[in-house]
Design an enzyme around this catalytic site. Structure first.
Site, PDB file in Angstrom:
ATOM      1  CE  LYS A 170      -4.475   0.966   0.392  1.00 53.22           C
ATOM      2  NZ  LYS A 170      -5.593   0.204  -0.179  1.00 53.22           N
ATOM      3  N   GLY A 180     -21.796   5.825   4.908  1.00 53.83           N
ATOM      4  CA  GLY A 180     -20.930   6.267   3.810  1.00 53.83           C
ATOM      5  C   GLY A 180     -21.543   5.932   2.461  1.00 53.83           C
TER       6      GLY A 180
HETATM    7  P1  NAD Z   1     -15.363   7.211  -1.087  1.00 58.16           P
HETATM    8  O1  NAD Z   1     -14.350   8.185  -0.638  1.00 58.16           O
HETATM    9  O2  NAD Z   1     -15.909   7.282  -2.478  1.00 58.16           O
HETATM   10  O3  NAD Z   1     -16.630   7.246  -0.111  1.00 58.16           O
HETATM   11  C1  NAD Z   1     -16.552   7.340   1.271  1.00 58.16           C
HETATM   12  C2  NAD Z   1     -17.797   8.099   1.722  1.00 58.16           C
HETATM   13  O4  NAD Z   1     -17.850   8.081   3.144  1.00 58.16           O
HETATM   14  C3  NAD Z   1     -17.802   9.564   1.300  1.00 58.16           C
HETATM   15  O5  NAD Z   1     -19.032   9.874   0.672  1.00 58.16           O
HETATM   16  C4  NAD Z   1     -17.615  10.329   2.605  1.00 58.16           C
HETATM   17  O6  NAD Z   1     -18.276  11.573   2.603  1.00 58.16           O
HETATM   18  C5  NAD Z   1     -18.236   9.363   3.592  1.00 58.16           C
HETATM   19  N1  NAD Z   1     -17.799   9.526   4.974  1.00 58.16           N
HETATM   20  C6  NAD Z   1     -16.548   9.782   5.443  1.00 58.16           C
HETATM   21  N2  NAD Z   1     -16.556   9.811   6.783  1.00 58.16           N
HETATM   22  C7  NAD Z   1     -17.822   9.526   7.161  1.00 58.16           C
HETATM   23  C8  NAD Z   1     -18.460   9.382   8.418  1.00 58.16           C
HETATM   24  N3  NAD Z   1     -17.788   9.552   9.564  1.00 58.16           N
HETATM   25  N4  NAD Z   1     -19.771   9.076   8.453  1.00 58.16           N
HETATM   26  C9  NAD Z   1     -20.462   8.900   7.302  1.00 58.16           C
HETATM   27  N5  NAD Z   1     -19.911   9.027   6.080  1.00 58.16           N
HETATM   28  C10 NAD Z   1     -18.614   9.329   6.012  1.00 58.16           C
HETATM   29  O7  NAD Z   1     -14.726   5.787  -0.789  1.00 58.16           O
HETATM   30  P2  NAD Z   1     -15.160   4.393  -1.414  1.00 58.16           P
HETATM   31  O8  NAD Z   1     -14.326   4.103  -2.599  1.00 58.16           O
HETATM   32  O9  NAD Z   1     -16.641   4.317  -1.514  1.00 58.16           O
HETATM   33  O10 NAD Z   1     -14.642   3.391  -0.271  1.00 58.16           O
HETATM   34  C11 NAD Z   1     -15.331   3.277   0.949  1.00 58.16           C
HETATM   35  C12 NAD Z   1     -14.533   2.395   1.891  1.00 58.16           C
HETATM   36  O11 NAD Z   1     -14.339   1.122   1.302  1.00 58.16           O
HETATM   37  C13 NAD Z   1     -13.128   2.923   2.216  1.00 58.16           C
HETATM   38  O12 NAD Z   1     -12.799   2.551   3.530  1.00 58.16           O
HETATM   39  C14 NAD Z   1     -12.241   2.164   1.248  1.00 58.16           C
HETATM   40  O13 NAD Z   1     -10.902   2.055   1.736  1.00 58.16           O
HETATM   41  C15 NAD Z   1     -12.943   0.820   1.217  1.00 58.16           C
HETATM   42  N6  NAD Z   1     -12.709   0.050   0.026  1.00 58.16           N
HETATM   43  C16 NAD Z   1     -13.005   0.599  -1.187  1.00 58.16           C
HETATM   44  C17 NAD Z   1     -12.775  -0.162  -2.342  1.00 58.16           C
HETATM   45  C18 NAD Z   1     -13.124   0.386  -3.689  1.00 58.16           C
HETATM   46  O14 NAD Z   1     -13.153  -0.389  -4.661  1.00 58.16           O
HETATM   47  N7  NAD Z   1     -13.428   1.673  -3.824  1.00 58.16           N
HETATM   48  C19 NAD Z   1     -12.249  -1.463  -2.236  1.00 58.16           C
HETATM   49  C20 NAD Z   1     -11.983  -1.981  -0.967  1.00 58.16           C
HETATM   50  C21 NAD Z   1     -12.208  -1.217   0.149  1.00 58.16           C
END
Ligand code: NAD
Length: 357
Positions: free
Chosen positions: A79, A179
């Site tokens: 990472k 989220g």
């Molecule tokens: P993203 O940044 O698109 O979305 C995250 C959302 O969470 C945002 O809309 C943000 O405003 C919201 N948020 C942040 N803090 C918050 C809180 N305290 N309460 C409520 N909402 C809150 O990210 P994503 O790509 O949707 O990923 C979400 C999670 O999944 C992350 O932890 C990421 O590491 C994990 N993840 C994502 C992927 C992927 O393919 N995108 C793969 C594996 C893991």
């Protein structure tokens, strides 16, 4: 401090990237390459200090090792973090400088998207390195992995529902989603299509109109983990289950997309004591990784989604084995990943012996 942190996480290599001209300050953490090159996205965010950035890189890199191993991929775990505000400091020169650092590792580390780094940024990084996946879609392949992650989480929830309620059907279950970013909102679409009752939140108030579209209940961000529900789905940032939130959880299952859902490994035992099923994050959210890992293969997108869908069976096996042995799914998932890595280490030593002869 650096070596003790590497030792405690079992990390192979750390690379500190410093480019004065562009202001790039990044850390690439290569956790384990036993099964293949270290794969894992690059995160860009503001960190309070260098130590916090290092801890984030190292702990996320370890989770990637387990994620790749448990998903049956020929990849290790790594990472990277770029320190800085993506809204202010992200630009082509900085991303390309970062790409050159990735290229210098010669394929030991393969990068991709993460918070603060999207598929367009990966396209930019790719101008300097071959070792970046998950750029914009081209000719029907590649593209943002988030829909695949959401699909995998949906399928994983079904495995959890089957273990807890005896049926994989999510219709009429109440699911609280924290989220509504690129994964959370696609997940909600799947859940809605199946007839689940949704309770949702996001710190971005603009997401409230999505709740209206889905006829979902909207709660304040600080309330979401407290709502009575069948499944609590953390899809924001890590640490959703911590010392403070744990006693307030009123759910039967914790299953979401976020990485590092638990603030510490002990939280898995605490959830178990409360009778809450926990879907290990790196098992249920592996869809995006699986999707990206197949980007340069002969598989078509539909076929890759079928492979992503195997998360359901894999998680089902983990939950069954955990119930049978009276241990946490967290422990079983880690054992399964480590069993695969250790078996491969045996194969490597055979290869080394053969080479010496
Ligand atoms: P993203 O940044 O698109 O979305 C995250 C959302 O969470 C945002 O809309 C943000 O405003 C919201 N948020 C942040 N803090 C918050 C809180 N305290 N309460 C409520 N909402 C809150 O990210 P994503 O790509 O949707 O990923 C979400 C999670 O999944 C992350 O932890 C990421 O590491 C994990 N993840 C994502 C992927 C992927 O393919 N995108 C793969 C594996 C893991």
């Amino acid at each position: 401090m650096v070596f003790s942190s590497m030792d405690s996480f079992g990390l192979e290599e750390l690379v500190f990237c410093n480019d004065k001209r562009t202001g790039l300050k990044a850390i690439i953490a290569i956790h384990d390459t036993t099964l293949g090159p270290a794969m894992g996205g690059t995160r860009m965010k503001v960190y309070a200090n260098e130590e916090e950035a290092l801890q984030d890189a190292v702990s996320l890199a370890r989770a990637m090792t387990y994620k790749s191993a448990a998903a049956g991929l020929d990849l290790g775990g790594g990472k990277a973090v770029i320190m800085g505000d993506p809204a202010l400091s992200k630009n082509e020169a900085l991303l390309r400088a970062y790409g050159r650092f990735v290229e210098r590792l010669g394929g030991r580390y393969i990068t991709s998207v993460d918070a603060g780094i999207n598929e367009y940024d990966v396209d930019c990084i790719r101008r300097e390195t071959l070792f970046a996946l998950g750029g914009t879609a081209f000719g029907g392949c590649g593209g943002c992995p988030s829909p695949a992650t959401a699909y995998g989480v949906w399928q994983g929830m079904k495995a959890c529902a089957e273990a807890e309620f005896g049926s994989p059907e999510l219709a009429d279950l109440t699911i609280a989603v924290q989220g509504l970013g690129s994964v959370g909102r696609v997940l909600c679409e799947y859940l809605k299509s199946e007839g689940a009752r949704l309770i949702v939140t996001d710190i971005d108030i603009n997401c409230r109109k999505l709740a209206e579209e889905w006829q979902a209940e909207w709660v304040l961000p600080q309330e979401i983990h407290k709502v009575p529900c069948d499944i609590f789905a953390p899809c924001a940032l890590g640490g959703a289950v911590n010392e403070k939130t744990l006693p307030e959880l009123v759910c039967r299952i914790v299953a979401g997309a976020a990485n590092n859902v638990l603030s510490g490994d002990n939280m898995a035992d605490e959830l178990h004591k409360k009778g809450i099923i926990y879907a290990p994050d790196y098992i249920i959210n592996a869809g995006g990784l699986i999707y990206i890992a197949h980007e340069r293969t002969r598989y078509l997108p539909g076929e890759i989604m079928e492979i992503v869908g195997r998360i359901r069976g894999r998680l089902g096996q983990i939950l069954k084995r955990a119930a049978g042995e009276g241990v946490t799914p967290f422990l079983v998932a880690r054992q399964m990943a480590e069993e695969r890595i250790n078996a491969a280490k045996g194969l490597l030593s055979l290869r080394a012996t053969f080479r010496r002869d």
